[in-house]
Design a protein around this motif. Structure first.
Motif, mmCIF file in Angstrom:
data_model
loop_
_atom_site.group_PDB
_atom_site.id
_atom_site.type_symbol
_atom_site.label_atom_id
_atom_site.label_comp_id
_atom_site.label_asym_id
_atom_site.label_seq_id
_atom_site.Cartn_x
_atom_site.Cartn_y
_atom_site.Cartn_z
ATOM 1 N N THR A 62 42.453 22.994 36.627
ATOM 2 C CA THR A 62 41.075 23.498 35.849
ATOM 3 C C THR A 62 40.657 24.556 35.736
ATOM 4 O OG1 THR A 62 38.319 22.709 36.703
ATOM 5 C CG2 THR A 62 39.743 23.888 38.557
ATOM 6 N N THR A 68 31.002 19.134 39.942
ATOM 7 C CA THR A 68 31.668 20.003 41.523
ATOM 8 C C THR A 68 31.484 18.717 42.295
ATOM 9 O OG1 THR A 68 30.455 21.656 40.383
ATOM 10 C CG2 THR A 68 30.982 21.258 42.897
ATOM 11 N N LEU A 108 34.327 16.316 41.896
ATOM 12 C CA LEU A 108 36.127 17.340 41.757
ATOM 13 C C LEU A 108 36.278 16.986 43.319
ATOM 14 C CD1 LEU A 108 38.510 17.687 41.382
ATOM 15 C CD2 LEU A 108 37.845 19.928 41.085
ATOM 16 N N ASN A 109 35.101 17.488 44.418
ATOM 17 C CA ASN A 109 35.581 17.804 45.899
ATOM 18 C C ASN A 109 35.561 15.707 46.543
ATOM 19 O OD1 ASN A 109 34.749 20.472 45.677
ATOM 20 N ND2 ASN A 109 32.746 20.743 45.882
ATOM 21 N N LEU A 167 31.180 25.731 37.959
ATOM 22 C CA LEU A 167 32.334 26.219 39.052
ATOM 23 C C LEU A 167 32.414 27.008 39.959
ATOM 24 C CD1 LEU A 167 34.907 26.202 35.917
ATOM 25 C CD2 LEU A 167 34.457 24.402 36.944
ATOM 26 N N VAL A 195 33.947 25.249 43.075
ATOM 27 C CA VAL A 195 35.114 24.827 42.689
ATOM 28 C C VAL A 195 36.497 26.412 42.810
ATOM 29 C CG1 VAL A 195 37.259 24.159 41.010
ATOM 30 C CG2 VAL A 195 34.604 23.162 41.102
#
Length: 313
Positions: A36, A95, A98-99, A154, A157
């Motif tokens: 990413t 975010t 994804l986490n 981001l 991330v």
């Protein structure tokens, strides 16, 4: 947790909990990499490099589908157990999703590594202007507005990534070389170390995990016959290493880094960037980074040494 901020206040790198990495779950023991980062920073190049290394790569995958992809990879008979997914900022609730997806994968015994590709605002603007395309998040605003918005989204991330690669000064071949260096032999255990020399007057490398300052040593710049040379030349190397404190520093830092490296391995951090700096990045930092790299190789670590600012003066 190991955490560092760069000049813009952005965090770099967080190892994940050790108890989540080694467990076996419903999904087979698959190496899983998430690529990413900033739009225009080289995600597609990194993905193609992984494919060339034999990884099974899926592009533009929503975070919510990561576990389903890993589960499906466990059911079908792929030619490889190395799977990578490219995830970008356009996914909704990026975010959080994804986490959550990473936590689910790790809870099922999948070893996940996140690679974040970074570049300076100036370089990203140049790249978008060269291809004459808008930034995916700029909307009706300017290109720099889209970049700023993406950085904000981001931020977390990037802070949680296992490996941050700054591609500002890399062409596609150099970025591919870095990916090959990091992932070309993933079945080999231990820590992979990227040692990079730099000049403080040009700024810290944004992907640095650890920083060494060599400005405590006399500067060969002020020795007329050494000034045109670099730390790669024997006369400069001998001058730097013969100075009081040079050998003592190398001995002490080698031991200290051995302790840090062992801790990184225990915490599941497979890659570390060690930045070695002096004023201009031409003499002291180059000589010392070569010495540090050689000593770490002698300890059995896989080391890549590069010199960011040689030739800039």
């Amino acid at each position: 947790m190991t955490e560092q901020t760069d000049g813009d206040g952005r965090e770099v790198s967080r190892p994940r909990p050790a108890e989540a990495r080694g467990r076996k779950g419903a999904v087979r023991d698959t190496a899983f990499v998430i690529v990413t980062g900033m739009s225009g920073a080289g995600r597609s190049t990194a993905a193609k490099a992984l494919e060339d290394l034999g990884w099974f790569v899926i592009d533009n995958l929503p975070p919510g589908m990561l576990f389903a992809m890993a589960e499906e990879a466990g059911r079908v008979k792929l030619d490889t157990d190395k799977v990578a997914a490219v995830v970008d900022v356009r996914s909704l609730a990026f975010t959080t999703d994804l986490n959550t997806a990473i936590e689910e994968l790790e809870a099922r015994g999948v070893g996940v590594r996140v690679v974040f590709l970074e570049a300076s605002d100036e370089e990203l603007v140049r790249r978008f202007e060269n291809v004459r395309r808008p930034h995916p998040l700029q909307g009706e605003g300017r290109l720099v507005d889209g970049i700023a918005r993406e950085r904000g989204i981001l931020r977390e991330v990037r802070a949680n990534a296992d490996l941050v690669i700054d591609t500002s000064s890399h062409n596609v071949h150099e970025l591919r070389g870095k990916i090959v260096s990091f992932f070309g032999g993933d079945d080999r255990p231990g820590l992979r170390v990227n040692v990079v020399s730099f000049g403080f007057k040009y700024g810290l490398p944004v992907d640095a995990d650890l920083v060494v300052d060599c400005r405590f040593l006399p500067n060969p710049h002020w020795v007329p016959e050494l000034r045109p040379m670099s730390g790669l030349d024997a006369p400069v190397r001998e001058y730097v290493l013969s100075q009081p404190g040079a050998k003592e520093f190398l001995d002490a830092y080698e031991e200290a880094f051995g302790v840090v490296a062992a801790g990184y391995v225990r915490e599941g951090k497979g890659y570390v960037t060690l930045a070695v700096g002096c004023t201009g990045g031409k003499h002291r930092s180059v000589a010392m980074s070569e010495q540090i790299g050689a000593r770490l190789r002698d300890r059995g670590m896989e080391v890549q040494v590069s010199h960011r600012d040689v030739g800039r003066e």
